[in-house]
Write a protein that holds these residues in place. Structure first.
Motif, short mmCIF file in Angstrom:
data_model
loop_
_atom_site.label_atom_id
_atom_site.label_comp_id
_atom_site.label_asym_id
_atom_site.label_seq_id
_atom_site.Cartn_x
_atom_site.Cartn_y
_atom_site.Cartn_z
N ALA A 149 0.86 -1.18 0.00
CA ALA A 149 0.00 0.00 0.00
C ALA A 149 0.89 1.23 0.00
O ALA A 149 1.80 1.34 0.84
CB ALA A 149 -0.92 0.01 1.22
N VAL A 150 0.66 2.11 -0.93
CA VAL A 150 1.43 3.34 -1.03
C VAL A 150 0.52 4.49 -0.62
O VAL A 150 -0.49 4.76 -1.29
CB VAL A 150 1.97 3.56 -2.46
CG1 VAL A 150 2.79 4.85 -2.52
CG2 VAL A 150 2.81 2.37 -2.91
N ILE A 151 0.84 5.15 0.48
CA ILE A 151 0.03 6.26 0.97
C ILE A 151 0.61 7.56 0.41
O ILE A 151 1.72 7.95 0.73
CB ILE A 151 0.01 6.31 2.50
CG1 ILE A 151 -0.46 4.97 3.08
CG2 ILE A 151 -0.90 7.43 2.99
CD1 ILE A 151 -0.43 4.92 4.59
N VAL A 174 -3.11 5.11 -2.24
CA VAL A 174 -4.12 5.71 -1.38
C VAL A 174 -3.84 7.20 -1.24
O VAL A 174 -2.69 7.60 -1.02
CB VAL A 174 -4.09 5.06 0.03
CG1 VAL A 174 -5.16 5.68 0.93
CG2 VAL A 174 -4.30 3.55 -0.09
N ASP A 175 -4.87 8.01 -1.38
CA ASP A 175 -4.67 9.44 -1.19
C ASP A 175 -5.95 10.07 -0.65
O ASP A 175 -7.06 9.73 -1.08
CB ASP A 175 -4.27 10.12 -2.50
CG ASP A 175 -3.51 11.42 -2.26
OD1 ASP A 175 -2.31 11.47 -2.59
OD2 ASP A 175 -4.11 12.37 -1.74
N LEU A 176 -5.76 10.98 0.30
CA LEU A 176 -6.90 11.69 0.88
C LEU A 176 -7.60 12.57 -0.15
O LEU A 176 -8.81 12.79 -0.09
CB LEU A 176 -6.42 12.55 2.06
CG LEU A 176 -7.47 13.24 2.92
CD1 LEU A 176 -8.41 12.23 3.54
CD2 LEU A 176 -6.79 14.07 4.02
N ALA A 177 -6.84 13.04 -1.13
CA ALA A 177 -7.41 13.88 -2.19
C ALA A 177 -8.20 13.01 -3.17
O ALA A 177 -7.77 11.92 -3.54
CB ALA A 177 -6.32 14.62 -2.94
N ALA A 178 -9.34 13.51 -3.58
CA ALA A 178 -10.15 12.79 -4.57
C ALA A 178 -9.52 12.87 -5.95
O ALA A 178 -9.77 12.02 -6.81
CB ALA A 178 -11.56 13.37 -4.61
N LYS A 179 -8.69 13.91 -6.18
CA LYS A 179 -8.05 14.10 -7.48
C LYS A 179 -6.53 14.20 -7.29
O LYS A 179 -6.01 15.24 -6.90
CB LYS A 179 -8.56 15.38 -8.15
CG LYS A 179 -10.02 15.35 -8.56
CD LYS A 179 -10.22 14.53 -9.82
CE LYS A 179 -11.64 14.64 -10.34
NZ LYS A 179 -11.84 13.85 -11.58
N PRO A 180 -5.80 13.13 -7.53
CA PRO A 180 -4.34 13.23 -7.42
C PRO A 180 -3.81 14.20 -8.48
O PRO A 180 -4.30 14.20 -9.62
CB PRO A 180 -3.86 11.80 -7.68
CG PRO A 180 -4.96 11.18 -8.48
CD PRO A 180 -6.23 11.81 -7.99
N THR A 207 -10.20 9.30 0.50
CA THR A 207 -10.34 8.82 1.88
C THR A 207 -8.96 8.53 2.44
O THR A 207 -8.06 8.08 1.71
CB THR A 207 -11.22 7.56 1.95
OG1 THR A 207 -11.41 7.19 3.31
CG2 THR A 207 -10.59 6.40 1.19
N GLY A 208 -8.77 8.78 3.72
CA GLY A 208 -7.46 8.62 4.32
C GLY A 208 -7.32 7.32 5.09
O GLY A 208 -8.30 6.64 5.41
N ALA A 209 -6.08 6.95 5.39
CA ALA A 209 -5.79 5.77 6.21
C ALA A 209 -5.95 6.13 7.69
O ALA A 209 -5.59 7.23 8.11
CB ALA A 209 -4.38 5.28 5.94
N VAL A 210 -6.51 5.18 8.47
CA VAL A 210 -6.71 5.43 9.90
C VAL A 210 -5.95 4.45 10.77
O VAL A 210 -5.88 4.62 11.99
CB VAL A 210 -8.21 5.40 10.25
CG1 VAL A 210 -8.95 6.53 9.56
CG2 VAL A 210 -8.84 4.05 9.91
N VAL A 236 5.15 5.29 2.60
CA VAL A 236 4.51 6.55 2.95
C VAL A 236 5.14 7.69 2.15
O VAL A 236 6.36 7.90 2.22
CB VAL A 236 4.64 6.85 4.46
CG1 VAL A 236 3.93 8.16 4.81
CG2 VAL A 236 4.05 5.70 5.28
N GLY A 237 4.30 8.39 1.41
CA GLY A 237 4.77 9.55 0.64
C GLY A 237 3.78 10.68 0.75
O GLY A 237 3.29 11.18 -0.27
N VAL A 238 3.45 11.07 1.99
CA VAL A 238 2.41 12.07 2.21
C VAL A 238 2.96 13.50 2.28
O VAL A 238 2.21 14.44 2.48
CB VAL A 238 1.61 11.77 3.50
CG1 VAL A 238 0.87 10.46 3.36
CG2 VAL A 238 2.52 11.76 4.73
N GLY A 239 4.26 13.64 2.11
CA GLY A 239 4.83 14.99 2.13
C GLY A 239 6.05 15.08 3.02
O GLY A 239 6.48 14.10 3.64
#
Length: 409
Positions: A149-151, A174-180, A207-210, A236-239
């Protein structure tokens, strides 16, 4: 132990390397010391997320030839040396190995990856920022059947997802943004989604990972909507965040990075900064920005090195006014972007057998361009953007026909 160098450069990145190279070329009589927390000479980081898993990560091949040359020419590389404080008044950098006095200083410590607290301490959870990260991650996915899984569906996450799926892994982005890549417009985001879906990467967007469920070998990543994603390995590549904690109490202005003027000077007249952690007013656009891309870091390093040398020699300081540029290779497709947009521009699309082109129009000007492939056209547009690009000229270069007839969206 206390030492002294005419110029001290803190960081082991491309910005640090370019600063040392520029200073050495511009003022060969000055002594230069590069302070790096890593145990290796500066090396290329972009390939870390692009190299095929079957190929070893060869540090010798990644090491910058310029760093080897600079070392031979007398530039000192203080490796395994972590800066932990700065005294501007005394002109000293404190490190885990003692203090280093300087005549001029370039700060190029870059950024550090963000790891969500819910994933801290868990096995087989990785960020991808350093050589050691790349080696550990490749070891974790050496077994073909392991799910990943790549966040974070940005460029680092997208690159590694493309590498993994090519090697036969089950991969979910996986990305919290609806539009990457939504900051480049819906058309680009849709094309990016199609690129990944068409090459076998699953997408979970909006949707985000919890947290995680299960143990090693049968672990899943749980999303906020209850979805469970196979995740033997999690990338993890969230920033990232600027690596500036060591500057607390230094007197420098820290606001989402190191605040500099247009010459990259921070604080007094002898302290400069370069790279991902820098916030500065780019005179080309009249806006303050912080850019996390290799090419900007390299250009800032060059200018900061020259300006730091000139601060000692009494020379004129140069302004830093680059046109932002980045590239990413995913699923055999090169994605490139150049320019600067605010989000209010018209987006004009062009598609043919060579790829897809997206031009960003503001009034009578083309202010940015993004391309999937279309490499020769992109190179010409990027070059033209450096001098200001009228819309009519951009349409001619891109082969879009009559400028006034080009549809936009």
């Amino acid at each position: 132990m206390s030492t002294y160098s005419d110029m001290v450069i803190v960081g082991g990145s491309v910005a640090a390397t370019r600063a040392a190279e520029a200073a050495r070329r511009h003022a060969p009589s000055l002594t230069v010391t590069v302070v790096s927390a890593e145990s290796h000479l500066p090396y290329e980081r972009p390939p870390l997320s692009k190299l095929p898993l079957g190929e070893p990560v060869d540090l010798d091949e990644l090491t910058y030839p310029a760093a080897l040359r600079l070392q031979e020419e007398g530039v000192k590389f203080a490796l395994d040396t972590r800066a932990d404080g700065l005294d501007i008044g005394a002109k000293q950098v404190s490190t885990n190995r003692g203090t280093i006095g300087y005549g001029a200083l370039v700060i190029a410590t870059g950024c550090e990856p963000i790891l969500p607290p819910m994933l801290e301490g868990l096995p087989d959870v990785y960020v991808l920022r350093s050589y050691e990260d790349a080696v550990a991650l490749r070891r974790a996915v050496a077994e073909p059947g392991r799910s990943v899984a790549v966040i974070g569906a940005g460029f680092i996450g997208g690159e590694f997802a493309a590498t993994l799926v090519k090697e036969g892994h089950e991969v979910t982005l996986v990305d919290l943004a609806a539009k990457p890549l939504g900051r480049f417009g819906d058309a680009v985001a849709d094309a990016y989604e199609r690129l990944h879906l068409g090459n076998g990467v699953d997408l979970e967007l909006g949707t985000g990972a919890v947290g995680t469920v299960g143990a090693s070998g049968s672990r899943s990543l749980e999303l906020a909507d209850g979805t469970l994603i196979p995740a033997d390995v999690i990338v993890v590549g969230v920033g990232v965040r600027p690596s500036v904690a060591w500057l607390d109490g230094s007197g420098l202005t820290i606001e989402n990075g190191i605040v500099c003027d247009e010459t990259l000077r921070a604080g007094d007249g002898s302290v400069f900064a370069a790279g991902d952690a820098v916030r500065w007013p780019n005179p080309r656009y009249g806006e303050t920005m912080r850019i996390e891309h290799w090419t900007t870091a390299a250009e800032q390093g060059r200018i900061a090195g020259i300006n730091a040398a000139n601060s000692l020699l009494g020379g004129e300081l140069k302004s830093c006014a680059p046109v932002p540029y980045f590239w990413s290779d995913q699923h055999g497709v090169r994605i490139q972007y150049a320019g600067h947009r605010t989000g209010a521009e018209q987006v004009v699309e062009h598609h043919d057998q060579d790829g897809s082109l997206y031009l960003y129009r503001c009034g009578d000007e083309a202010v940015a361009v993004l391309a999937f492939e279309m490499r020769p056209v992109f190179v010409r547009l990027r070059a033209a953007l450096r001098n200001g690009l009228f819309w009519e000229q951009a349409c001619e270069i891109a082969g879009l026909g009559e400028p006034d007839r080009v549809a936009s969206r």
